[in-house]
Design a protein around this motif. Structure first.
Motif, PDB file in Angstrom:
ATOM      1  N   ILE A  99       0.838  -1.202   0.000  1.00 29.05           N
ATOM      2  CA  ILE A  99       0.000   0.000   0.000  1.00 29.05           C
ATOM      3  C   ILE A  99       0.872   1.251   0.000  1.00 29.05           C
ATOM      4  O   ILE A  99       0.593   2.223  -0.713  1.00 29.05           O
ATOM      5  CB  ILE A  99      -0.987  -0.032   1.182  1.00 29.05           C
ATOM      6  CG1 ILE A  99      -2.042  -1.124   0.914  1.00 29.05           C
ATOM      7  CG2 ILE A  99      -1.647   1.320   1.391  1.00 29.05           C
ATOM      8  CD1 ILE A  99      -2.943  -1.434   2.072  1.00 29.05           C
ATOM      9  N   LYS A 100       1.977   1.224   0.749  1.00 25.46           N
ATOM     10  CA  LYS A 100       2.903   2.353   0.750  1.00 25.46           C
ATOM     11  C   LYS A 100       3.468   2.589  -0.656  1.00 25.46           C
ATOM     12  O   LYS A 100       3.553   3.728  -1.118  1.00 25.46           O
ATOM     13  CB  LYS A 100       4.027   2.096   1.745  1.00 25.46           C
ATOM     14  CG  LYS A 100       5.015   3.221   1.852  1.00 25.46           C
ATOM     15  CD  LYS A 100       6.098   2.892   2.875  1.00 25.46           C
ATOM     16  CE  LYS A 100       7.174   3.957   2.869  1.00 25.46           C
ATOM     17  NZ  LYS A 100       8.294   3.612   3.740  1.00 25.46           N
ATOM     18  N   LEU A 101       3.832   1.511  -1.337  1.00 20.41           N
ATOM     19  CA  LEU A 101       4.351   1.626  -2.700  1.00 20.41           C
ATOM     20  C   LEU A 101       3.295   2.217  -3.630  1.00 20.41           C
ATOM     21  O   LEU A 101       3.577   3.125  -4.422  1.00 20.41           O
ATOM     22  CB  LEU A 101       4.816   0.260  -3.217  1.00 20.41           C
ATOM     23  CG  LEU A 101       5.322   0.212  -4.650  1.00 20.41           C
ATOM     24  CD1 LEU A 101       6.542   1.102  -4.842  1.00 20.41           C
ATOM     25  CD2 LEU A 101       5.639  -1.222  -5.051  1.00 20.41           C
ATOM     26  N   ARG A 102       2.073   1.718  -3.546  1.00 22.03           N
ATOM     27  CA  ARG A 102       1.003   2.230  -4.403  1.00 22.03           C
ATOM     28  C   ARG A 102       0.726   3.699  -4.112  1.00 22.03           C
ATOM     29  O   ARG A 102       0.435   4.477  -5.021  1.00 22.03           O
ATOM     30  CB  ARG A 102      -0.255   1.404  -4.236  1.00 22.03           C
ATOM     31  CG  ARG A 102      -0.161   0.036  -4.867  1.00 22.03           C
ATOM     32  CD  ARG A 102      -1.428  -0.772  -4.594  1.00 22.03           C
ATOM     33  NE  ARG A 102      -1.165  -2.175  -4.702  1.00 22.03           N
ATOM     34  CZ  ARG A 102      -0.742  -2.959  -3.731  1.00 22.03           C
ATOM     35  NH1 ARG A 102      -0.519  -2.473  -2.536  1.00 22.03           N
ATOM     36  NH2 ARG A 102      -0.543  -4.240  -3.928  1.00 22.03           N
ATOM     37  N   ASP A 103       0.816   4.071  -2.834  1.00 20.65           N
ATOM     38  CA  ASP A 103       0.608   5.470  -2.464  1.00 20.65           C
ATOM     39  C   ASP A 103       1.674   6.385  -3.067  1.00 20.65           C
ATOM     40  O   ASP A 103       1.424   7.563  -3.295  1.00 20.65           O
ATOM     41  CB  ASP A 103       0.580   5.637  -0.942  1.00 20.65           C
ATOM     42  CG  ASP A 103      -0.709   5.115  -0.317  1.00 20.65           C
ATOM     43  OD1 ASP A 103      -1.688   4.875  -1.061  1.00 20.65           O
ATOM     44  OD2 ASP A 103      -0.730   4.936   0.919  1.00 20.65           O
ATOM     45  N   GLN A 104       2.866   5.859  -3.327  1.00 20.51           N
ATOM     46  CA  GLN A 104       3.914   6.622  -3.996  1.00 20.51           C
ATOM     47  C   GLN A 104       3.704   6.628  -5.509  1.00 20.51           C
ATOM     48  O   GLN A 104       3.944   7.640  -6.169  1.00 20.51           O
ATOM     49  CB  GLN A 104       5.293   6.025  -3.693  1.00 20.51           C
ATOM     50  CG  GLN A 104       5.707   6.121  -2.251  1.00 20.51           C
ATOM     51  CD  GLN A 104       6.965   5.292  -1.958  1.00 20.51           C
ATOM     52  OE1 GLN A 104       7.450   4.557  -2.818  1.00 20.51           O
ATOM     53  NE2 GLN A 104       7.466   5.415  -0.746  1.00 20.51           N
TER      54      GLN A 104
END
Length: 145
Positions: A99-104
């Motif tokens: 989710i952190k990656l997708r948020d970036q």
């Protein structure tokens, strides 16, 4: 040959060919980073097809970090490698990292490619699936996202 085998549903046969291809590129064309990244991507895809997700994840992290360093986070090739990494993180139930990656990736994709580009839409779809599959999120969390 390795990619042809992989594309024809024969990952077991493709694996040694793709491994040899990567080894040769590293040995003889070590200065051609793009070529090495392409070979690593094919190998990661093969490992994923074989269910060897932990090995694929290691390669995908390397590929993504090198793409960010080479091209920046907003480049289409970087977004593609980030999406592949996000899919594998999802498959391994690594919710927070995915989710952190997708948020970036999502803001970068929207800025550089547009909200209606296929990769931006794929990122949105992947984020929605990850949130839906993550047992820690409620229905309200999903509606908010």
């Amino acid at each position: 040959l390795g990619n042809a085998l992989l594309m024809n549903g024969r990952p077991e046969e493709a694996l040694p060919v793709l491994e040899a291809n990567l080894a040769l590129r590293r040995r003889y064309w070590s200065h051609e980073e793009k070529s090495i990244l392409v070979a690593q991507t094919s190998l990661a895809n093969c490992l994923g097809d074989l269910g060897r997700l932990d090995e694929a994840l290691v390669l995908e992290r390397v590929i993504y970090s090198r793409q960010v360093a080479r091209l920046g986070v907003s480049h289409e090739a970087t977004i593609v490698s980030g999406l592949c990494l996000a899919v594998t993180l999802h498959a391994r139930d690594l919710w927070d990292e995915g989710i952190k990656l997708r948020d970036q990736l999502l803001p970068a994709a929207r800025r550089s490619l547009g909200s209606d580009h296929r990769l931006t839409l794929s990122l949105n779809e992947n984020l929605a699936a990850a949130l839906a599959d993550d047992p820690r999120h409620s229905r309200d969390d999903l509606l908010e996202a």
